[in-house]
Design an enzyme around this catalytic site. Structure first.
Site, PDB file in Angstrom:
ATOM      1  N   GLY A  41       0.734  -1.353   0.030  1.00 11.90           N
ATOM      2  CA  GLY A  41      -0.100  -0.042   0.152  1.00 11.90           C
ATOM      3  C   GLY A  41       0.828   1.361  -0.061  1.00 11.90           C
ATOM      4  O   GLY A  41       0.792   2.266   0.786  1.00 11.90           O
ATOM      5  N   ASP A  63       0.543   7.217   4.514  1.00 11.65           N
ATOM      6  CA  ASP A  63       1.471   6.559   5.454  1.00 11.65           C
ATOM      7  C   ASP A  63       2.248   5.870   4.414  1.00 11.65           C
ATOM      8  O   ASP A  63       3.652   5.960   4.855  1.00 11.65           O
ATOM      9  CB  ASP A  63       0.880   5.673   6.176  1.00 11.65           C
ATOM     10  CG  ASP A  63      -0.020   6.369   7.523  1.00 11.65           C
ATOM     11  OD1 ASP A  63      -0.198   7.569   7.321  1.00 11.65           O
ATOM     12  OD2 ASP A  63      -0.470   5.573   8.294  1.00 11.65           O
ATOM     13  N   ASP A  78      -2.578  -7.231  -4.512  1.00 11.93           N
ATOM     14  CA  ASP A  78      -3.668  -6.993  -4.061  1.00 11.93           C
ATOM     15  C   ASP A  78      -3.991  -7.817  -2.885  1.00 11.93           C
ATOM     16  O   ASP A  78      -3.922  -8.993  -2.704  1.00 11.93           O
ATOM     17  CB  ASP A  78      -4.720  -7.226  -5.058  1.00 11.93           C
ATOM     18  CG  ASP A  78      -5.984  -6.206  -4.574  1.00 11.93           C
ATOM     19  OD1 ASP A  78      -6.664  -6.622  -3.539  1.00 11.93           O
ATOM     20  OD2 ASP A  78      -6.703  -5.787  -5.659  1.00 11.93           O
ATOM     21  N   LEU A  79      -4.559  -7.266  -1.661  1.00 10.52           N
ATOM     22  CA  LEU A  79      -4.551  -7.952  -0.426  1.00 10.52           C
ATOM     23  C   LEU A  79      -5.901  -8.846  -0.628  1.00 10.52           C
ATOM     24  O   LEU A  79      -5.814  -9.877   0.210  1.00 10.52           O
ATOM     25  CB  LEU A  79      -5.087  -6.894   0.557  1.00 10.52           C
ATOM     26  CG  LEU A  79      -3.894  -6.284   1.326  1.00 10.52           C
ATOM     27  CD1 LEU A  79      -4.379  -5.332   2.590  1.00 10.52           C
ATOM     28  CD2 LEU A  79      -2.850  -7.236   1.805  1.00 10.52           C
ATOM     29  N   SER A 133      -5.779   0.333  14.127  1.00 11.59           N
ATOM     30  CA  SER A 133      -6.279   1.798  14.123  1.00 11.59           C
ATOM     31  C   SER A 133      -6.953   2.035  15.664  1.00 11.59           C
ATOM     32  O   SER A 133      -7.607   1.234  16.324  1.00 11.59           O
ATOM     33  CB  SER A 133      -7.474   1.886  12.910  1.00 11.59           C
ATOM     34  OG  SER A 133      -8.352   2.963  13.377  1.00 11.59           O
ATOM     35  N   GLU A 167      -9.863   2.807  15.730  1.00 14.56           N
ATOM     36  CA  GLU A 167     -11.319   2.492  15.622  1.00 14.56           C
ATOM     37  C   GLU A 167     -11.501   1.191  16.461  1.00 14.56           C
ATOM     38  O   GLU A 167     -12.564   0.805  16.643  1.00 14.56           O
ATOM     39  CB  GLU A 167     -11.735   2.512  14.121  1.00 14.56           C
ATOM     40  CG  GLU A 167     -11.683   3.870  13.751  1.00 14.56           C
ATOM     41  CD  GLU A 167     -12.783   4.698  13.883  1.00 14.56           C
ATOM     42  OE1 GLU A 167     -13.765   4.122  13.946  1.00 14.56           O
ATOM     43  OE2 GLU A 167     -12.927   5.699  13.268  1.00 14.56           O
ATOM     44  N   TYR A 209     -15.512  -1.089   9.873  1.00  9.75           N
ATOM     45  CA  TYR A 209     -14.100  -0.910   9.567  1.00  9.75           C
ATOM     46  C   TYR A 209     -13.358  -1.359  11.060  1.00  9.75           C
ATOM     47  O   TYR A 209     -12.358  -1.793  11.036  1.00  9.75           O
ATOM     48  CB  TYR A 209     -14.033   0.720   9.390  1.00  9.75           C
ATOM     49  CG  TYR A 209     -12.353   1.071   9.439  1.00  9.75           C
ATOM     50  CD1 TYR A 209     -11.496   0.739   8.272  1.00  9.75           C
ATOM     51  CD2 TYR A 209     -11.888   1.643  10.504  1.00  9.75           C
ATOM     52  CE1 TYR A 209     -10.145   1.249   8.599  1.00  9.75           C
ATOM     53  CE2 TYR A 209     -10.579   2.097  10.615  1.00  9.75           C
ATOM     54  CZ  TYR A 209      -9.640   2.005   9.479  1.00  9.75           C
ATOM     55  OH  TYR A 209      -8.463   2.457   9.538  1.00  9.75           O
TER      56      TYR A 209
HETATM   57  P1  NDP Z   1      -4.887   5.697   2.744  1.00  6.48           P
HETATM   58  O1  NDP Z   1      -6.221   5.665   2.791  1.00  6.48           O
HETATM   59  O2  NDP Z   1      -4.175   6.727   2.190  1.00  6.48           O
HETATM   60  O3  NDP Z   1      -4.351   4.407   1.599  1.00  6.48           O
HETATM   61  C1  NDP Z   1      -4.922   3.084   1.974  1.00  6.48           C
HETATM   62  C2  NDP Z   1      -4.006   2.327   0.934  1.00  6.48           C
HETATM   63  O4  NDP Z   1      -4.495   0.759   0.865  1.00  6.48           O
HETATM   64  C3  NDP Z   1      -3.795   2.579  -0.697  1.00  6.48           C
HETATM   65  O5  NDP Z   1      -2.555   2.412  -0.959  1.00  6.48           O
HETATM   66  C4  NDP Z   1      -4.742   1.746  -1.250  1.00  6.48           C
HETATM   67  O6  NDP Z   1      -4.303   1.567  -2.564  1.00  6.48           O
HETATM   68  C5  NDP Z   1      -4.396   0.486  -0.570  1.00  6.48           C
HETATM   69  N1  NDP Z   1      -5.638  -0.559  -0.754  1.00  6.48           N
HETATM   70  C6  NDP Z   1      -6.747  -0.758  -0.737  1.00  6.48           C
HETATM   71  N2  NDP Z   1      -7.291  -1.827  -0.938  1.00  6.48           N
HETATM   72  C7  NDP Z   1      -6.340  -2.586  -1.223  1.00  6.48           C
HETATM   73  C8  NDP Z   1      -6.423  -3.834  -1.635  1.00  6.48           C
HETATM   74  N3  NDP Z   1      -7.522  -4.591  -1.929  1.00  6.48           N
HETATM   75  N4  NDP Z   1      -5.128  -4.291  -1.833  1.00  6.48           N
HETATM   76  C9  NDP Z   1      -3.904  -3.821  -1.694  1.00  6.48           C
HETATM   77  N5  NDP Z   1      -3.889  -2.413  -1.274  1.00  6.48           N
HETATM   78  C10 NDP Z   1      -5.105  -1.869  -1.192  1.00  6.48           C
HETATM   79  O7  NDP Z   1      -4.140   5.250   3.938  1.00  6.48           O
HETATM   80  P2  NDP Z   1      -3.535   5.863   5.429  1.00  6.48           P
HETATM   81  O8  NDP Z   1      -2.256   6.143   4.813  1.00  6.48           O
HETATM   82  O9  NDP Z   1      -4.316   7.052   5.754  1.00  6.48           O
HETATM   83  O10 NDP Z   1      -3.629   5.041   6.475  1.00  6.48           O
HETATM   84  C11 NDP Z   1      -2.645   3.724   6.348  1.00  6.48           C
HETATM   85  C12 NDP Z   1      -3.096   2.630   7.309  1.00  6.48           C
HETATM   86  O11 NDP Z   1      -3.433   3.034   8.501  1.00  6.48           O
HETATM   87  C13 NDP Z   1      -4.448   2.019   6.631  1.00  6.48           C
HETATM   88  O12 NDP Z   1      -4.690   0.660   6.918  1.00  6.48           O
HETATM   89  C14 NDP Z   1      -5.584   2.680   7.577  1.00  6.48           C
HETATM   90  O13 NDP Z   1      -6.608   2.028   7.952  1.00  6.48           O
HETATM   91  C15 NDP Z   1      -4.711   2.786   8.804  1.00  6.48           C
HETATM   92  N6  NDP Z   1      -4.945   3.870   9.633  1.00  6.48           N
HETATM   93  C16 NDP Z   1      -4.767   5.173   9.364  1.00  6.48           C
HETATM   94  C17 NDP Z   1      -5.004   6.214  10.125  1.00  6.48           C
HETATM   95  C18 NDP Z   1      -5.022   7.713   9.733  1.00  6.48           C
HETATM   96  O14 NDP Z   1      -5.500   8.534  10.792  1.00  6.48           O
HETATM   97  N7  NDP Z   1      -4.579   7.768   8.430  1.00  6.48           N
HETATM   98  C19 NDP Z   1      -5.433   5.924  11.583  1.00  6.48           C
HETATM   99  C20 NDP Z   1      -5.399   4.659  11.983  1.00  6.48           C
HETATM  100  C21 NDP Z   1      -5.214   3.437  11.222  1.00  6.48           C
HETATM  101  P3  NDP Z   1      -4.830   2.463  -3.796  1.00  6.48           P
HETATM  102  O15 NDP Z   1      -4.032   3.480  -3.981  1.00  6.48           O
HETATM  103  O16 NDP Z   1      -4.978   1.306  -5.039  1.00  6.48           O
HETATM  104  O17 NDP Z   1      -6.452   2.899  -3.547  1.00  6.48           O
END
Ligand code: NDP
Length: 336
Positions: A11, A16, A59-60, A126, A128, A150
């Site tokens: 990702g 992040d 892809d996850l 998270s 959450e 979520y």
């Molecule tokens: P983003 O929403 O910016 O990014 C999510 C990422 O997951 C993207 O790179 C997306 O790829 C990828 N993704 C989604 N679905 C799949 C899939 N099926 N297979 C592979 N990759 C996939 O995330 P953040 O940087 O905000 O957050 C990072 C992580 O931390 C996440 O897991 C989030 O849930 C968790 N988190 C975030 C917080 C926050 O405040 N930001 C707080 C706590 C936890 P694509 O670009 O293709 O969509």
């Protein structure tokens, strides 16, 4: 053979993942980042990384793609950053959220167990997972009580991290991160809506991007549509939070850590700081929209990062006001 460590970021296009790639490159790692295979390539967060990191498609939801990339690079460190990461979307997509956000890490752990068993693994847990728990601040010992699809998916993933750590003696940690923001935050999230809304209104941008309802972020009357304005969150700066992720994997013993600022602010306060920063009164421009409310809210909860401070030497540095202002400045530049 190179003695460079290899880190796999699942990702890497995320907020992040992209900051983490910056950090790991600075530290001399070979960085492999996964993206989802799509027909179009518009990945703003990693434009500056192209040519510096290795990109692979995975892809996850597709275990074979995860197995292949772990087997090919045998990384020293694996960061599972990917998720269906939008709590609001988890009500409309509960199955997909479970498939990616809950089961995704199991596919990663299985791949590591079979193809790179010595790798250290970070899972993006998270805040959450605590849902509506009655507590002022959460620690690593706070009971899990997810109250949306979520949060419940992240809770399952977090428990699987513990399960693999204990059952297979693997080095796997869950970073229990509270909200963290930056100019790279997706427009689906409240702080980016506010910072971009303030910039769009200030700069009188004609064709604003759309929100998650598919409606213009700022309507034709110059109003920014928001959900619950009294919601309180613990907000920190993403660039600092990825340092905590890395630190967790440099320890001798795998352990979960809460990462937050131990302070909260309301959405209203974020609006006030952002609009005042561009010389406007937020009350003239922000309206609430019922369609943007969550079916169930989460209560105020602070992230008590004492353990991370004591054991990792980590603490937040950027204040809430500084964070909002730096996001507005970036959006003023972006939405000229
Ligand atoms: P983003 O929403 O910016 O990014 C999510 C990422 O997951 C993207 O790179 C997306 O790829 C990828 N993704 C989604 N679905 C799949 C899939 N099926 N297979 C592979 N990759 C996939 O995330 P953040 O940087 O905000 O957050 C990072 C992580 O931390 C996440 O897991 C989030 O849930 C968790 N988190 C975030 C917080 C926050 O405040 N930001 C707080 C706590 C936890 P694509 O670009 O293709 O969509």
């Amino acid at each position: 053979m190179s003695d460079k460590k290899t880190a796999l970021i699942i990702g890497v296009t995320s907020q992040d993942g992209s900051y983490l790639a910056d950090l790991l490159l600075e530290k001399g790692y070979k960085v492999v980042g996964t993206i989802r295979r799509t027909t179009s390539f518009h990945k703003d967060n990693i434009a500056h990384l192209l040519g510096k990191i290795t990109i692979e498609a995975a892809d996850l939801t597709d275990p074979e793609s995860i197995n292949q990339v772990v087997d090919k690079y045998k990384p020293d460190e694996v960061y599972n950053i990917a998720a269906q990461s939008v709590p609001a979307d988890s009500w409309s997509h509960p199955f997909y959220t479970a498939e990616v956000t809950a089961l995704g890490i199991v596919r990663v752990l299985e791949a590591v167990r079979h193809f790179a068993p010595k790798a250290k693994v970070y899972q993006a847990t998270s805040r959450e997972i605590f849902g509506n728990i009655e507590a002022e601040a959460a620690t690593e010992k706070t009971p899990i009580d997810g109250n949306n699809p979520y949060g419940i998916a992240k809770a399952y993933a977090h428990m699987m991290v513990k399960c693999y750590r204990e059952s297979y003696n693997m080095f796997v940690v869950g970073g229990i991160l509270f909200n963290h923001e930056s100019p790279r935050r997706s427009l689906h999230f409240v702080t980016r809506k506010i910072s971009s809304g303030a910039a769009i209104i200030k700069n009188k941008v004609k064709n604003p991007p759309v929100n998650e309802l598919g409606e213009p972020l700022v309507d034709s009357e110059g109003k920014l549509h928001m959900g619950l304005l009294d919601a309180k969150r613990d907000w920190g700066y993403a660039k600092e939070y990825v340092e905590a992720m890395w630190l967790m994997l440099q320890q001798d013993t795998p352990k979960d850590y809460v990462i937050g600022t131990n302070t909260t602010n309301t959405v209203k306060e974020a609006c006030k700081v952002a609009f005042e920063h561009v010389g406007l009164n937020w009350e003239d421009h922000v309206v609430t929209n019922e369609k943007l409310m969550r079916p169930t809210e989460i209560k105020e909860l602070k992230g008590d990062y004492s353990l991370a401070k004591k054991e990792l030497g980590w603490e937040p540095k950027t204040s809430f006001e500084e964070l909002i202002k730096l996001m507005v400045d970036a959006d003023l530049e972006r939405f000229k």
